[in-house]
Design a protein around this motif. Sequence first.
Motif, short mmCIF file in Angstrom:
data_model
loop_
_atom_site.label_atom_id
_atom_site.label_comp_id
_atom_site.label_asym_id
_atom_site.label_seq_id
_atom_site.Cartn_x
_atom_site.Cartn_y
_atom_site.Cartn_z
N LYS A 182 69.64 -6.57 6.94
CA LYS A 182 68.74 -7.26 6.01
C LYS A 182 67.33 -7.37 6.55
CE LYS A 182 68.54 -11.52 3.24
NZ LYS A 182 69.24 -12.81 2.94
N TYR A 183 67.20 -7.60 7.86
CA TYR A 183 65.88 -7.90 8.44
C TYR A 183 65.52 -6.94 9.57
CZ TYR A 183 66.21 -12.39 5.98
OH TYR A 183 66.31 -13.38 5.03
N TYR A 184 65.78 -5.68 9.39
CA TYR A 184 65.57 -4.73 10.49
C TYR A 184 64.15 -4.80 11.07
CZ TYR A 184 65.20 -0.36 13.05
OH TYR A 184 64.98 0.57 14.03
N GLY A 185 63.13 -4.63 10.21
CA GLY A 185 61.76 -4.63 10.70
C GLY A 185 61.35 -5.97 11.29
N GLY A 186 61.71 -7.06 10.61
CA GLY A 186 61.35 -8.38 11.10
C GLY A 186 62.00 -8.70 12.43
N LEU A 187 63.26 -8.32 12.59
CA LEU A 187 63.96 -8.57 13.85
C LEU A 187 63.38 -7.72 14.98
CD1 LEU A 187 67.66 -8.92 12.67
CD2 LEU A 187 66.16 -10.73 13.50
N LYS A 188 62.99 -6.49 14.66
CA LYS A 188 62.34 -5.66 15.68
C LYS A 188 61.03 -6.30 16.14
CE LYS A 188 64.43 -1.72 16.82
NZ LYS A 188 64.67 -1.30 18.22
N ALA A 189 60.27 -6.84 15.20
CA ALA A 189 59.03 -7.52 15.55
C ALA A 189 59.29 -8.73 16.44
CB ALA A 189 58.29 -7.95 14.28
N LEU A 190 60.35 -9.48 16.14
CA LEU A 190 60.70 -10.63 16.97
C LEU A 190 61.22 -10.20 18.34
CD1 LEU A 190 62.42 -12.97 14.34
CD2 LEU A 190 60.18 -13.26 15.44
N CYS A 191 61.87 -9.04 18.40
CA CYS A 191 62.29 -8.50 19.69
C CYS A 191 61.08 -8.18 20.56
CB CYS A 191 63.14 -7.24 19.49
SG CYS A 191 64.81 -7.53 18.87
N GLU A 192 60.07 -7.57 19.95
CA GLU A 192 58.83 -7.29 20.68
C GLU A 192 58.26 -8.60 21.26
OE1 GLU A 192 57.08 -3.58 17.95
OE2 GLU A 192 55.87 -5.37 18.33
N LYS A 193 58.24 -9.62 20.44
CA LYS A 193 57.69 -10.92 20.86
C LYS A 193 58.53 -11.53 21.97
CE LYS A 193 56.30 -15.41 18.95
NZ LYS A 193 56.24 -16.24 17.71
N ALA A 194 59.85 -11.40 21.87
CA ALA A 194 60.73 -11.96 22.89
C ALA A 194 60.49 -11.30 24.24
CB ALA A 194 62.19 -11.79 22.47
N ALA A 195 60.34 -10.00 24.25
CA ALA A 195 60.09 -9.28 25.51
C ALA A 195 58.74 -9.68 26.08
CB ALA A 195 60.16 -7.78 25.27
N GLU A 196 57.73 -9.77 25.22
CA GLU A 196 56.39 -10.13 25.68
C GLU A 196 56.35 -11.56 26.23
OE1 GLU A 196 52.42 -9.95 26.65
OE2 GLU A 196 53.77 -8.31 26.11
N THR A 197 57.08 -12.46 25.60
CA THR A 197 57.13 -13.84 26.08
C THR A 197 57.76 -13.92 27.47
OG1 THR A 197 57.29 -14.69 23.81
CG2 THR A 197 58.01 -16.16 25.58
N ALA A 198 58.78 -13.12 27.69
CA ALA A 198 59.46 -13.13 28.98
C ALA A 198 58.63 -12.45 30.07
CB ALA A 198 60.81 -12.43 28.86
N MET A 199 57.86 -11.43 29.69
CA MET A 199 57.09 -10.66 30.68
C MET A 199 55.68 -10.43 30.14
SD MET A 199 60.00 -7.92 31.92
CE MET A 199 58.88 -7.13 33.07
N PRO A 200 54.87 -11.46 30.01
CA PRO A 200 53.54 -11.33 29.40
C PRO A 200 52.66 -10.30 30.11
CG PRO A 200 53.77 -13.44 30.56
CD PRO A 200 55.13 -12.83 30.47
N GLY A 201 52.07 -9.42 29.32
CA GLY A 201 51.17 -8.41 29.86
C GLY A 201 51.86 -7.24 30.52
N ARG A 202 53.20 -7.23 30.52
CA ARG A 202 53.94 -6.16 31.21
C ARG A 202 54.87 -5.38 30.27
NH1 ARG A 202 57.25 -8.47 35.88
NH2 ARG A 202 57.29 -10.47 34.74
N VAL A 203 54.68 -5.57 28.96
CA VAL A 203 55.59 -4.95 28.00
C VAL A 203 54.89 -3.85 27.21
CG1 VAL A 203 57.10 -5.33 26.01
CG2 VAL A 203 56.94 -7.07 27.81
N PHE A 204 55.50 -2.69 27.20
CA PHE A 204 55.04 -1.51 26.46
C PHE A 204 55.91 -1.41 25.21
CE2 PHE A 204 55.23 3.43 26.74
CZ PHE A 204 54.22 3.58 25.80
N ASN A 205 55.37 -1.82 24.06
CA ASN A 205 56.13 -1.79 22.81
C ASN A 205 55.85 -0.48 22.09
OD1 ASN A 205 57.62 -4.29 22.56
ND2 ASN A 205 55.65 -5.33 22.45
N VAL A 206 56.81 0.42 22.11
CA VAL A 206 56.66 1.73 21.47
C VAL A 206 57.25 1.65 20.07
CG1 VAL A 206 57.15 4.19 21.65
CG2 VAL A 206 56.86 2.83 23.72
#
Length: 397
Positions: A182-206
């Motif tokens: 149901k929320y594929y794109g939205g969940l992917k966007a939240l995944c990007e945010k989750a990774a960035e929150t855990a490792m700020p400035g060290r995440v390469f979102n492709v």
Amino acid sequence: MKLSRRDVIQGAVVAGSLFAMGCASSKGASGGGTAEPGTQGQGSGGTKAGRSLSILILGGTKFLGPALVESAQARGHTVTLFNRGKTNPGLFPNVEKLQGDRDPNKGEGLKALQGRKWDAVVDTSGYVPRIVKASAELLAPNVGHYTFVSSISVYKDASKPGLTETAAVATVDEPNSEDVNKYYGGLKALCEKAAETAMPGRVFNVRPGLIVGPDDPTDRFTYWPVRVAQGGEVLAPGTGHDPTQFIDVRDLAAFIILGVEKNLAGPYTATGPEKPLLMRDFLERSKKALRSDATFIWAHPSFLAKHKVEAFGDMPVWVTPTGEEAGLLRVNIDKALAAGLTFRPLEETVRDTVAWFKSEPPERQAKLKAGIAPAREKEVLAAWHQEHDQGTATPTR
């Protein structure tokens, strides 16, 4: 012919227990941009990076994963795979394999990763923010760089061409939902945010577009080379002037490894080719590469709609020129190009895809998973000829 953005992209980029990916090989990509000391790429053609890196791949046994392993190894890096050990367990016998589950609440969870250190991690199998958060937080103290493989489906408004990485991303109406369907794109966007929150400035979102090439399990690109190789009259969508975009899995893998070497951070849209590619050029170049006698019958979108021929499902790698998804195959990739994204010739991808498909078991070749069925195509072509020959053809755009 309305289709959802998930219908367009999801089958090409998702993996793991939720969705399927195939195996592929890769080649090195060229460099460009600024690198951290000791991690600069040394040009193109499979050359070595400035130093050998230890890279953990979450997943790694289907489609994009093997391409990443081969690209990393070709550039002198050491790879460790973390997965459940259920898919292609015999693949890469000389590569270290750790078993567990991305979901920390299942089985041994992430236990095998505790206390281990790597220079970088590439996450090919993250679809739920909670799960990405768990792995990113666990690895953050012991990993310098985190690559998250996202999707162009994260963009909120795909109706207009030229979307860049600064465009707004999709949201999830139900904050705690983990419904990827149901929320594929939205969940992917939240995944990007989750990774960035855990490792700020060290995440390469492709953010890849449609991933194609040998071993693609979806056949969404494969349909066209295979169908063109068969020859004869081929039903083709629109007038041929609609653009399309996709990326060879080996080129995507090379770009990801290049980004790891350079410590790239932030979002990068990764699809191709470098210059706009029209459907007519795609099919004609495929025909020439395959030495086919195919004749393309270009059918106007209104004719296709009348005969219930769906964009992307029946006519892969094509979307209608207007509507909610009109810009989805016309995104801007300038940022990735500046960072070193390169592409092999279209003809190479086409020929390699057909060669791979012909090497598959007969039962696999018997029915493509995407594209209009042969009998149905004959029916629609007959209807097109009847309409055309009677002088009542739908107008061209």
